[in-house]
Design an enzyme around this catalytic site. Structure first.
Site, PDB file in Angstrom:
ATOM      1  N   CYS A   1      48.368  36.548  44.420  1.00 32.96           N
ATOM      2  CA  CYS A   1      47.059  36.480  45.087  1.00 32.96           C
ATOM      3  C   CYS A   1      45.923  36.682  44.082  1.00 32.96           C
ATOM      4  CB  CYS A   1      47.005  37.539  46.186  1.00 32.96           C
ATOM      5  SG  CYS A   1      45.355  37.932  46.777  1.00 32.96           S
ATOM      6  N   GLY A   2      45.013  35.717  44.013  1.00 28.38           N
ATOM      7  CA  GLY A   2      43.895  35.807  43.076  1.00 28.38           C
ATOM      8  C   GLY A   2      42.986  36.986  43.347  1.00 28.38           C
ATOM      9  N   HIS A   3      42.693  37.252  44.629  1.00 32.27           N
ATOM     10  CA  HIS A   3      41.834  38.388  44.986  1.00 32.27           C
ATOM     11  C   HIS A   3      42.513  39.708  44.599  1.00 32.27           C
ATOM     12  CE1 HIS A   3      38.873  35.952  46.986  1.00 32.27           C
ATOM     13  NE2 HIS A   3      39.790  35.394  47.739  1.00 32.27           N
ATOM     14  N   CYS A   4      43.847  39.753  44.717  1.00 30.70           N
ATOM     15  CA  CYS A   4      44.585  40.962  44.335  1.00 30.70           C
ATOM     16  C   CYS A   4      44.500  41.187  42.825  1.00 30.70           C
ATOM     17  CB  CYS A   4      46.046  40.849  44.763  1.00 30.70           C
ATOM     18  SG  CYS A   4      46.289  40.587  46.539  1.00 30.70           S
TER      19      CYS A   4
END
Length: 503
Positions: free
Chosen positions: A54-57
Protein backbone atom coordinates in the site's frame (compact mmCIF):
# COMPACT_ATOMS: atom_id res chain seq x y z
CA UNK A 1 -7.07 15.11 37.44
CA UNK A 2 -3.36 14.83 36.84
CA UNK A 3 -1.20 16.57 34.28
CA UNK A 4 1.44 14.39 32.66
CA UNK A 5 4.51 16.50 32.01
CA UNK A 6 4.48 17.54 28.35
CA UNK A 7 7.29 18.63 26.11
CA UNK A 8 6.49 20.48 22.91
CA UNK A 9 5.98 18.18 19.94
CA UNK A 10 9.00 19.65 18.17
CA UNK A 11 11.22 19.05 21.21
CA UNK A 12 10.05 15.48 21.59
CA UNK A 13 10.61 14.61 17.95
CA UNK A 14 14.19 15.79 18.29
CA UNK A 15 14.92 12.71 20.42
CA UNK A 16 14.01 10.29 17.64
CA UNK A 17 17.30 10.44 15.74
CA UNK A 18 19.21 8.03 17.96
CA UNK A 19 16.75 5.17 17.53
CA UNK A 20 16.62 5.72 13.78
CA UNK A 21 20.40 5.80 13.56
CA UNK A 22 20.66 2.49 15.39
CA UNK A 23 18.02 0.88 13.20
CA UNK A 24 15.80 0.22 16.20
CA UNK A 25 12.02 0.35 16.02
CA UNK A 26 9.67 1.43 18.76
CA UNK A 27 6.65 0.13 16.85
CA UNK A 28 5.42 -3.20 18.22
CA UNK A 29 4.65 -6.00 15.74
CA UNK A 30 1.35 -7.71 16.53
CA UNK A 31 0.03 -11.10 15.43
CA UNK A 32 -2.78 -13.43 16.59
CA UNK A 33 -0.62 -15.02 19.28
CA UNK A 34 0.33 -11.76 21.04
CA UNK A 35 -2.43 -9.32 20.12
CA UNK A 36 -4.64 -9.66 23.18
CA UNK A 37 -1.77 -10.08 25.65
CA UNK A 38 -0.05 -6.90 24.44
CA UNK A 39 -3.04 -4.71 23.59
CA UNK A 40 -5.63 -5.45 26.26
CA UNK A 41 -3.50 -4.51 29.32
CA UNK A 42 -2.69 -1.06 27.88
CA UNK A 43 -4.83 1.87 28.96
CA UNK A 44 -3.97 3.47 25.60
CA UNK A 45 -2.40 2.10 22.42
CA UNK A 46 -2.49 3.05 18.74
CA UNK A 47 -2.54 0.15 16.25
CA UNK A 48 -1.99 0.43 12.50
CA UNK A 49 -3.40 -2.25 10.22
CA UNK A 50 -1.40 -2.09 6.98
CA UNK A 51 -0.44 -3.87 3.77
CA UNK A 52 3.20 -3.77 2.60
CA UNK A 53 2.17 -2.99 -1.00
CA UNK A 54 0.00 0.00 0.00
CA UNK A 55 1.45 3.35 -1.09
CA UNK A 56 -0.28 5.29 1.70
CA UNK A 57 1.12 2.78 4.22
CA UNK A 58 4.64 3.27 2.87
CA UNK A 59 4.27 7.04 3.20
CA UNK A 60 2.97 6.68 6.77
CA UNK A 61 5.69 4.24 7.91
CA UNK A 62 8.51 6.73 8.71
CA UNK A 63 6.05 9.16 10.33
CA UNK A 64 4.62 6.34 12.44
CA UNK A 65 8.10 5.22 13.51
CA UNK A 66 9.05 8.76 14.47
CA UNK A 67 5.85 9.23 16.46
CA UNK A 68 6.37 5.91 18.24
CA UNK A 69 9.81 6.98 19.43
CA UNK A 70 8.53 10.37 20.57
CA UNK A 71 5.53 8.90 22.38
CA UNK A 72 7.72 6.31 24.12
CA UNK A 73 8.73 9.16 26.44
CA UNK A 74 5.06 9.40 27.47
CA UNK A 75 4.63 5.63 27.87
CA UNK A 76 2.19 5.58 24.93
CA UNK A 77 2.76 2.56 22.69
CA UNK A 78 2.28 2.28 18.94
CA UNK A 79 1.88 -1.07 17.20
CA UNK A 80 1.17 -2.47 13.75
CA UNK A 81 -0.38 -5.51 12.09
CA UNK A 82 0.66 -6.78 8.65
CA UNK A 83 -2.67 -7.60 7.04
CA UNK A 84 -1.09 -9.69 4.30
CA UNK A 85 0.44 -12.05 6.83
CA UNK A 86 -2.41 -11.74 9.36
CA UNK A 87 -5.49 -11.46 7.15
CA UNK A 88 -7.82 -13.15 9.62
CA UNK A 89 -6.78 -10.84 12.46
CA UNK A 90 -7.41 -7.77 10.32
CA UNK A 91 -10.76 -9.09 9.15
CA UNK A 92 -11.76 -9.73 12.76
CA UNK A 93 -11.16 -6.04 13.49
CA UNK A 94 -13.25 -4.86 10.54
CA UNK A 95 -10.34 -3.60 8.45
CA UNK A 96 -11.54 -2.74 4.94
CA UNK A 97 -8.79 -0.42 3.69
CA UNK A 98 -5.18 0.46 4.30
CA UNK A 99 -3.86 1.92 6.42
CA UNK A 100 -6.53 1.63 9.13
CA UNK A 101 -5.60 3.07 12.52
CA UNK A 102 -7.46 2.30 15.73
CA UNK A 103 -7.05 3.61 19.27
CA UNK A 104 -7.36 0.86 21.88
CA UNK A 105 -8.29 1.60 25.50
CA UNK A 106 -8.04 -1.49 27.68
CA UNK A 107 -8.59 -3.58 24.57
CA UNK A 108 -11.61 -1.63 23.29
CA UNK A 109 -11.06 0.00 19.86
CA UNK A 110 -12.22 3.32 18.45
CA UNK A 111 -11.34 4.83 15.08
CA UNK A 112 -8.28 7.07 14.94
CA UNK A 113 -9.32 10.36 13.31
CA UNK A 114 -6.09 12.31 13.64
CA UNK A 115 -3.35 13.41 11.23
CA UNK A 116 -0.92 11.08 9.48
CA UNK A 117 2.25 13.07 10.18
CA UNK A 118 4.52 12.40 13.15
CA UNK A 119 3.85 15.64 15.00
CA UNK A 120 0.10 15.27 14.43
CA UNK A 121 0.10 11.68 15.71
CA UNK A 122 2.04 12.76 18.81
CA UNK A 123 -0.36 15.63 19.45
CA UNK A 124 -3.46 13.47 18.96
CA UNK A 125 -2.28 10.63 21.18
CA UNK A 126 -1.10 13.08 23.85
CA UNK A 127 -4.64 14.42 24.06
CA UNK A 128 -5.98 10.87 24.26
CA UNK A 129 -3.69 10.12 27.22
CA UNK A 130 -4.75 13.12 29.24
CA UNK A 131 -8.02 13.61 31.06
CA UNK A 132 -10.43 15.82 29.14
CA UNK A 133 -9.56 18.63 31.56
CA UNK A 134 -6.09 18.68 33.09
CA UNK A 135 -5.22 20.10 36.50
CA UNK A 136 -3.00 23.11 35.93
CA UNK A 137 -0.64 23.99 38.79
CA UNK A 138 2.12 26.50 39.42
CA UNK A 139 4.64 23.76 38.53
CA UNK A 140 3.19 22.74 35.17
CA UNK A 141 1.50 25.98 34.07
CA UNK A 142 4.21 27.18 31.69
CA UNK A 143 4.76 23.74 30.12
CA UNK A 144 1.03 23.16 29.66
CA UNK A 145 0.53 26.47 27.82
CA UNK A 146 3.08 25.32 25.23
CA UNK A 147 1.99 21.68 25.01
CA UNK A 148 0.07 22.02 21.72
CA UNK A 149 -0.75 24.47 18.96
CA UNK A 150 -3.99 25.42 20.75
CA UNK A 151 -4.36 25.15 24.54
CA UNK A 152 -7.41 26.35 26.50
CA UNK A 153 -7.14 27.17 30.22
CA UNK A 154 -9.92 28.12 32.62
CA UNK A 155 -8.77 30.16 35.61
CA UNK A 156 -11.56 29.66 38.16
CA UNK A 157 -12.31 30.45 41.80
CA UNK A 158 -13.59 26.93 42.52
CA UNK A 159 -14.28 23.68 40.68
CA UNK A 160 -18.03 24.08 41.11
CA UNK A 161 -18.47 27.71 40.08
CA UNK A 162 -19.57 28.78 36.60
CA UNK A 163 -18.39 28.25 33.94
CA UNK A 164 -16.63 25.05 35.10
CA UNK A 165 -19.53 22.70 34.18
CA UNK A 166 -19.90 24.14 30.66
CA UNK A 167 -16.13 24.22 30.23
CA UNK A 168 -15.85 20.55 31.21
CA UNK A 169 -18.58 19.56 28.75
CA UNK A 170 -16.75 21.49 26.01
CA UNK A 171 -13.49 19.72 26.86
CA UNK A 172 -15.10 16.29 26.69
CA UNK A 173 -16.65 17.15 23.33
CA UNK A 174 -13.38 18.42 21.84
CA UNK A 175 -10.71 16.41 23.61
CA UNK A 176 -9.44 15.15 20.22
CA UNK A 177 -9.08 18.71 18.95
CA UNK A 178 -7.56 20.81 21.74
CA UNK A 179 -5.93 20.62 25.19
CA UNK A 180 -8.06 21.91 28.07
CA UNK A 181 -6.79 22.83 31.52
CA UNK A 182 -8.32 24.12 34.77
CA UNK A 183 -6.79 25.85 37.77
CA UNK A 184 -8.24 27.33 40.95
CA UNK A 185 -4.86 28.48 42.25
CA UNK A 186 -4.82 32.28 42.57
CA UNK A 187 -1.04 32.27 42.19
CA UNK A 188 -1.41 30.70 38.73
CA UNK A 189 -4.04 33.28 37.75
CA UNK A 190 -1.71 36.06 38.93
CA UNK A 191 1.12 34.59 36.87
CA UNK A 192 -1.15 34.55 33.83
CA UNK A 193 -2.19 38.14 34.46
CA UNK A 194 -5.92 37.38 34.56
CA UNK A 195 -8.69 37.81 37.11
CA UNK A 196 -10.75 34.63 37.59
CA UNK A 197 -13.05 33.47 36.28
CA UNK A 198 -11.31 33.78 32.90
CA UNK A 199 -10.78 31.52 29.88
CA UNK A 200 -7.57 31.99 27.93
CA UNK A 201 -6.50 30.40 24.64
CA UNK A 202 -2.75 29.97 24.12
CA UNK A 203 -1.55 29.51 20.54
CA UNK A 204 1.73 28.79 18.80
CA UNK A 205 0.77 31.16 15.97
CA UNK A 206 -0.70 34.66 15.53
CA UNK A 207 -1.52 36.26 18.92
CA UNK A 208 -0.10 33.84 21.50
CA UNK A 209 -2.59 34.66 24.27
CA UNK A 210 -6.27 35.61 23.91
CA UNK A 211 -8.79 35.99 26.73
CA UNK A 212 -12.50 35.24 26.34
CA UNK A 213 -13.98 38.69 25.70
CA UNK A 214 -17.53 38.14 27.00
CA UNK A 215 -18.98 37.52 30.48
CA UNK A 216 -17.42 34.19 31.44
CA UNK A 217 -20.03 33.15 33.97
CA UNK A 218 -22.76 32.86 31.36
CA UNK A 219 -20.62 31.10 28.71
CA UNK A 220 -22.26 28.00 27.23
CA UNK A 221 -20.67 25.04 25.46
CA UNK A 222 -21.56 26.54 22.09
CA UNK A 223 -20.13 29.94 23.09
CA UNK A 224 -16.84 28.40 24.18
CA UNK A 225 -16.44 25.99 21.28
CA UNK A 226 -17.30 28.60 18.64
CA UNK A 227 -14.76 31.00 20.13
CA UNK A 228 -12.00 28.37 20.38
CA UNK A 229 -12.66 27.04 16.86
CA UNK A 230 -12.36 30.54 15.46
CA UNK A 231 -9.04 31.10 17.22
CA UNK A 232 -7.76 27.68 16.14
CA UNK A 233 -7.62 28.80 12.50
CA UNK A 234 -4.56 30.97 11.77
CA UNK A 235 -4.92 34.23 9.86
CA UNK A 236 -2.97 32.60 7.01
CA UNK A 237 -1.74 29.01 7.06
CA UNK A 238 -0.58 26.38 4.60
CA UNK A 239 -3.37 23.97 3.72
CA UNK A 240 -2.95 20.32 2.84
CA UNK A 241 -4.47 16.92 3.47
CA UNK A 242 -3.70 17.15 7.20
CA UNK A 243 -5.77 20.24 7.96
CA UNK A 244 -8.20 20.67 5.05
CA UNK A 245 -11.08 19.22 7.08
CA UNK A 246 -10.68 21.99 9.65
CA UNK A 247 -11.49 24.52 6.96
CA UNK A 248 -14.17 22.39 5.31
CA UNK A 249 -16.00 21.94 8.61
CA UNK A 250 -15.93 25.66 9.37
CA UNK A 251 -18.39 26.31 6.53
CA UNK A 252 -16.72 29.64 5.73
CA UNK A 253 -15.50 30.58 2.24
CA UNK A 254 -11.89 29.54 1.67
CA UNK A 255 -9.47 31.88 -0.09
CA UNK A 256 -6.48 30.10 -1.68
CA UNK A 257 -3.14 31.60 -2.65
CA UNK A 258 -1.48 29.06 -4.96
CA UNK A 259 2.31 29.29 -4.88
CA UNK A 260 5.38 27.47 -6.08
CA UNK A 261 6.97 26.68 -2.69
CA UNK A 262 10.47 26.92 -4.17
CA UNK A 263 10.11 30.57 -5.22
CA UNK A 264 12.44 32.87 -3.30
CA UNK A 265 9.79 35.49 -2.57
CA UNK A 266 7.17 33.02 -1.31
CA UNK A 267 7.00 34.68 2.12
CA UNK A 268 6.48 38.09 0.51
CA UNK A 269 3.40 36.83 -1.29
CA UNK A 270 2.05 35.24 1.89
CA UNK A 271 2.75 38.40 3.86
CA UNK A 272 1.08 40.44 1.13
CA UNK A 273 -2.34 38.85 1.71
CA UNK A 274 -2.04 38.82 5.49
CA UNK A 275 -3.61 42.28 6.07
CA UNK A 276 -6.59 41.30 3.91
CA UNK A 277 -6.88 37.97 5.71
CA UNK A 278 -6.79 39.74 9.09
CA UNK A 279 -9.47 42.20 7.94
CA UNK A 280 -11.88 39.39 7.01
CA UNK A 281 -10.96 37.01 9.86
CA UNK A 282 -14.07 35.20 10.99
CA UNK A 283 -15.79 35.70 7.65
CA UNK A 284 -13.34 34.20 5.14
CA UNK A 285 -10.51 31.76 5.85
CA UNK A 286 -7.21 32.33 4.04
CA UNK A 287 -4.60 29.73 3.14
CA UNK A 288 -1.65 29.28 0.86
CA UNK A 289 -1.21 26.00 -1.00
CA UNK A 290 1.50 24.22 -2.97
CA UNK A 291 0.50 24.82 -6.60
CA UNK A 292 2.98 22.24 -7.88
CA UNK A 293 1.77 19.43 -5.62
CA UNK A 294 -1.91 20.37 -5.85
CA UNK A 295 -2.13 21.44 -9.48
CA UNK A 296 -5.19 19.23 -10.04
CA UNK A 297 -6.97 21.00 -7.21
CA UNK A 298 -6.14 24.35 -8.82
CA UNK A 299 -7.74 23.20 -12.07
CA UNK A 300 -10.79 21.99 -10.12
CA UNK A 301 -11.06 25.55 -8.77
CA UNK A 302 -11.02 26.87 -12.36
CA UNK A 303 -7.37 27.96 -12.40
CA UNK A 304 -6.39 26.30 -15.70
CA UNK A 305 -2.79 27.52 -16.01
CA UNK A 306 0.26 26.33 -14.08
CA UNK A 307 1.04 29.96 -13.36
CA UNK A 308 1.79 31.04 -9.79
CA UNK A 309 0.96 32.96 -7.74
CA UNK A 310 -2.76 32.64 -8.39
CA UNK A 311 -5.73 33.45 -6.20
CA UNK A 312 -9.23 31.97 -5.93
CA UNK A 313 -12.08 32.07 -3.41
CA UNK A 314 -14.24 28.99 -2.98
CA UNK A 315 -17.66 29.11 -1.39
CA UNK A 316 -17.46 25.72 0.30
CA UNK A 317 -21.13 25.62 1.26
CA UNK A 318 -22.33 26.19 -2.33
CA UNK A 319 -19.26 24.76 -4.11
CA UNK A 320 -18.89 27.93 -6.16
CA UNK A 321 -15.55 29.29 -7.35
CA UNK A 322 -14.33 32.84 -7.83
CA UNK A 323 -10.87 32.71 -9.45
CA UNK A 324 -8.89 35.83 -10.34
CA UNK A 325 -7.99 36.03 -14.02
CA UNK A 326 -4.58 34.40 -14.46
CA UNK A 327 -3.90 36.51 -17.51
CA UNK A 328 -3.87 39.62 -15.33
CA UNK A 329 -0.79 40.61 -13.33
CA UNK A 330 -0.98 39.32 -9.76
CA UNK A 331 -0.65 41.74 -6.84
CA UNK A 332 -1.70 41.82 -3.19
CA UNK A 333 -3.66 45.00 -3.99
CA UNK A 334 -5.63 43.13 -6.66
CA UNK A 335 -6.33 40.36 -4.13
CA UNK A 336 -7.63 42.90 -1.59
CA UNK A 337 -9.96 44.38 -4.20
CA UNK A 338 -11.15 40.93 -5.29
CA UNK A 339 -11.92 39.88 -1.72
CA UNK A 340 -13.81 43.10 -1.05
CA UNK A 341 -15.97 42.53 -4.12
CA UNK A 342 -16.64 38.97 -3.02
CA UNK A 343 -17.59 40.08 0.49
CA UNK A 344 -19.95 42.70 -0.97
CA UNK A 345 -21.63 40.15 -3.25
CA UNK A 346 -20.34 41.88 -6.38
CA UNK A 347 -18.65 38.84 -7.99
CA UNK A 348 -20.25 36.21 -10.18
CA UNK A 349 -18.99 32.64 -9.79
CA UNK A 350 -17.08 31.15 -12.68
CA UNK A 351 -18.84 27.99 -13.81
CA UNK A 352 -17.01 25.31 -15.72
CA UNK A 353 -18.98 23.87 -18.61
CA UNK A 354 -18.50 21.74 -21.68
CA UNK A 355 -19.62 23.32 -24.95
CA UNK A 356 -23.33 23.02 -25.67
CA UNK A 357 -23.74 20.00 -27.97
CA UNK A 358 -24.54 20.94 -31.55
CA UNK A 359 -27.02 18.07 -31.82
CA UNK A 360 -29.01 15.86 -29.43
CA UNK A 361 -29.36 12.65 -31.40
CA UNK A 362 -29.54 10.17 -28.52
CA UNK A 363 -32.57 9.31 -26.35
CA UNK A 364 -30.59 10.55 -23.34
CA UNK A 365 -30.23 14.34 -23.37
CA UNK A 366 -26.59 15.37 -22.99
CA UNK A 367 -26.77 18.22 -20.47
CA UNK A 368 -23.92 20.65 -19.77
CA UNK A 369 -23.46 23.36 -17.17
CA UNK A 370 -24.28 26.26 -19.52
CA UNK A 371 -27.71 24.81 -20.20
CA UNK A 372 -28.59 23.63 -16.73
CA UNK A 373 -31.03 26.36 -15.73
CA UNK A 374 -32.62 26.49 -19.18
CA UNK A 375 -33.22 22.75 -19.36
CA UNK A 376 -33.79 21.64 -15.77
CA UNK A 377 -36.05 24.52 -14.78
CA UNK A 378 -38.27 24.27 -17.87
CA UNK A 379 -41.65 24.13 -16.11
CA UNK A 380 -43.25 22.24 -18.99
CA UNK A 381 -41.09 19.16 -18.46
CA UNK A 382 -40.61 16.44 -15.92
CA UNK A 383 -36.86 15.86 -15.64
CA UNK A 384 -35.04 12.77 -14.36
CA UNK A 385 -31.32 13.58 -14.24
CA UNK A 386 -28.27 11.46 -13.56
CA UNK A 387 -25.21 13.19 -12.17
CA UNK A 388 -22.20 11.07 -13.01
CA UNK A 389 -18.43 11.04 -13.23
CA UNK A 390 -16.60 9.49 -16.15
CA UNK A 391 -14.29 7.49 -13.85
CA UNK A 392 -17.14 6.07 -11.74
CA UNK A 393 -17.59 2.29 -12.14
CA UNK A 394 -21.17 2.37 -10.81
CA UNK A 395 -22.01 5.01 -13.43
CA UNK A 396 -20.59 2.85 -16.20
CA UNK A 397 -22.71 -0.09 -15.05
CA UNK A 398 -25.84 2.10 -14.93
CA UNK A 399 -25.36 3.51 -18.44
CA UNK A 400 -27.11 0.77 -20.49
CA UNK A 401 -30.08 0.78 -18.09
CA UNK A 402 -30.27 4.59 -18.21
CA UNK A 403 -30.15 4.50 -22.01
CA UNK A 404 -32.96 1.93 -22.06
CA UNK A 405 -35.02 4.08 -19.67
CA UNK A 406 -34.70 7.05 -22.04
CA UNK A 407 -35.61 4.87 -25.02
CA UNK A 408 -38.75 3.65 -23.26
CA UNK A 409 -40.03 7.22 -22.92
CA UNK A 410 -38.68 8.57 -26.21
CA UNK A 411 -42.23 9.14 -27.52
CA UNK A 412 -42.89 11.67 -24.73
CA UNK A 413 -39.51 13.42 -24.78
CA UNK A 414 -41.36 16.72 -25.26
CA UNK A 415 -42.69 16.33 -21.72
CA UNK A 416 -40.18 14.00 -20.01
CA UNK A 417 -36.46 14.65 -20.24
CA UNK A 418 -33.83 12.15 -19.14
CA UNK A 419 -30.46 13.93 -19.25
CA UNK A 420 -27.03 13.31 -17.81
CA UNK A 421 -24.68 15.86 -16.33
CA UNK A 422 -20.99 15.46 -15.61
CA UNK A 423 -20.11 17.42 -12.46
CA UNK A 424 -17.19 18.00 -10.12
CA UNK A 425 -16.45 14.98 -7.92
CA UNK A 426 -16.68 14.82 -4.16
CA UNK A 427 -12.97 13.99 -4.26
CA UNK A 428 -12.27 17.36 -5.86
CA UNK A 429 -11.05 15.81 -9.11
CA UNK A 430 -11.65 18.15 -12.03
CA UNK A 431 -14.38 17.15 -14.46
CA UNK A 432 -16.23 19.22 -16.96
CA UNK A 433 -19.22 21.05 -15.47
CA UNK A 434 -20.18 23.01 -12.38
CA UNK A 435 -23.66 23.30 -10.92
CA UNK A 436 -25.04 26.86 -11.04
CA UNK A 437 -25.94 28.70 -7.80
CA UNK A 438 -29.65 28.26 -8.59
CA UNK A 439 -29.43 24.58 -7.68
CA UNK A 440 -30.53 23.92 -4.07
CA UNK A 441 -28.20 20.93 -3.57
CA UNK A 442 -24.65 19.77 -4.12
CA UNK A 443 -23.42 16.41 -5.39
CA UNK A 444 -21.43 14.24 -3.00
CA UNK A 445 -21.42 10.85 -4.71
CA UNK A 446 -21.92 9.15 -8.06
CA UNK A 447 -24.21 8.34 -9.66
CA UNK A 448 -26.76 10.66 -8.07
CA UNK A 449 -30.28 10.50 -9.51
CA UNK A 450 -32.77 13.33 -9.00
CA UNK A 451 -36.26 13.92 -10.37
CA UNK A 452 -37.81 17.38 -10.82
CA UNK A 453 -41.55 17.31 -11.53
CA UNK A 454 -42.92 19.68 -14.16
CA UNK A 455 -43.88 23.07 -12.77
CA UNK A 456 -41.93 22.48 -9.56
CA UNK A 457 -38.59 23.69 -8.21
CA UNK A 458 -38.31 20.70 -5.90
CA UNK A 459 -35.89 17.86 -6.58
CA UNK A 460 -36.79 14.34 -5.45
CA UNK A 461 -33.97 11.94 -4.58
CA UNK A 462 -34.06 8.49 -6.14
CA UNK A 463 -32.85 5.98 -3.54
CA UNK A 464 -34.18 2.72 -4.99
CA UNK A 465 -32.35 -0.07 -6.75
CA UNK A 466 -31.03 0.61 -10.22
CA UNK A 467 -33.08 -1.91 -12.16
CA UNK A 468 -35.04 -0.70 -15.19
CA UNK A 469 -38.31 -1.78 -13.59
CA UNK A 470 -37.71 0.31 -10.44
CA UNK A 471 -36.64 3.36 -12.42
CA UNK A 472 -39.72 3.14 -14.64
CA UNK A 473 -41.99 2.77 -11.60
CA UNK A 474 -40.40 5.85 -10.01
CA UNK A 475 -40.97 7.94 -13.13
CA UNK A 476 -44.57 6.77 -13.44
CA UNK A 477 -45.22 7.59 -9.78
CA UNK A 478 -43.80 11.13 -9.79
CA UNK A 479 -44.30 12.48 -13.33
CA UNK A 480 -46.79 15.33 -13.57
CA UNK A 481 -47.20 15.14 -17.34
CA UNK A 482 -49.08 12.21 -18.93
CA UNK A 483 -46.68 9.52 -20.12
CA UNK A 484 -49.03 8.56 -22.96
CA UNK A 485 -48.10 10.53 -26.08
CA UNK A 486 -51.73 10.58 -27.20
CA UNK A 487 -52.80 12.51 -24.08
CA UNK A 488 -52.24 16.28 -24.32
CA UNK A 489 -50.34 18.08 -21.55
CA UNK A 490 -51.10 21.35 -19.85
CA UNK A 491 -48.72 24.13 -18.90
CA UNK A 492 -48.60 26.04 -15.63
CA UNK A 493 -51.63 28.12 -16.75
CA UNK A 494 -53.58 24.88 -17.37
CA UNK A 495 -53.86 25.71 -21.06
CA UNK A 496 -53.67 22.76 -23.41
CA UNK A 497 -50.39 22.58 -25.31
CA UNK A 498 -49.05 20.13 -27.82
CA UNK A 499 -45.68 18.66 -28.47
CA UNK A 500 -42.82 20.92 -29.40
CA UNK A 501 -39.31 20.48 -30.63
CA UNK A 502 -36.75 19.14 -28.19
CA UNK A 503 -34.31 21.66 -26.75
Amino acid sequence: MRFQSLLSTASMLAFVGLAAAEGASDVIDLNPSNFQSLVNPESLMLVEFFAPWCGHCKALAPEYEQAASALKEKSIKLAKVNCVDEADLCQAHGVQGYPTLKVFRDGEPTDYTGPRKADGIVSYMTKQALPAVTDVTAENHEDFKKADRVVVVLYATSTSAAPVPEFSLTANKHRDDFLFGLTTDSAVSDAAGVSPPAIVVYRQFDEPQTEYPYPVGSATVKDIEDWVKELAIPIVDEVGAENYQTYAQSGKPLAYLFLDPTMENKQEYIGGIRPTAAKYKGKINFVWIDGIKFGDHARALNLPEQKWPAFVIQDLAKQLKYPMDQSEEYSSEAVAEWVEKFANGELQPQLKSQPIPETQDEPVFNLVGKQFDEVIFDDSKDVFVEFYASWCGHCKRLKPTWDTLAEKFVEVKDRLLIPLLLVISAKMEATENDLPPSVPFRISGFPTLKFKPAGSKEFLDYDGDRSLESLVAFVEEHAINPLDASVPIQNASHEEVHGHDEL
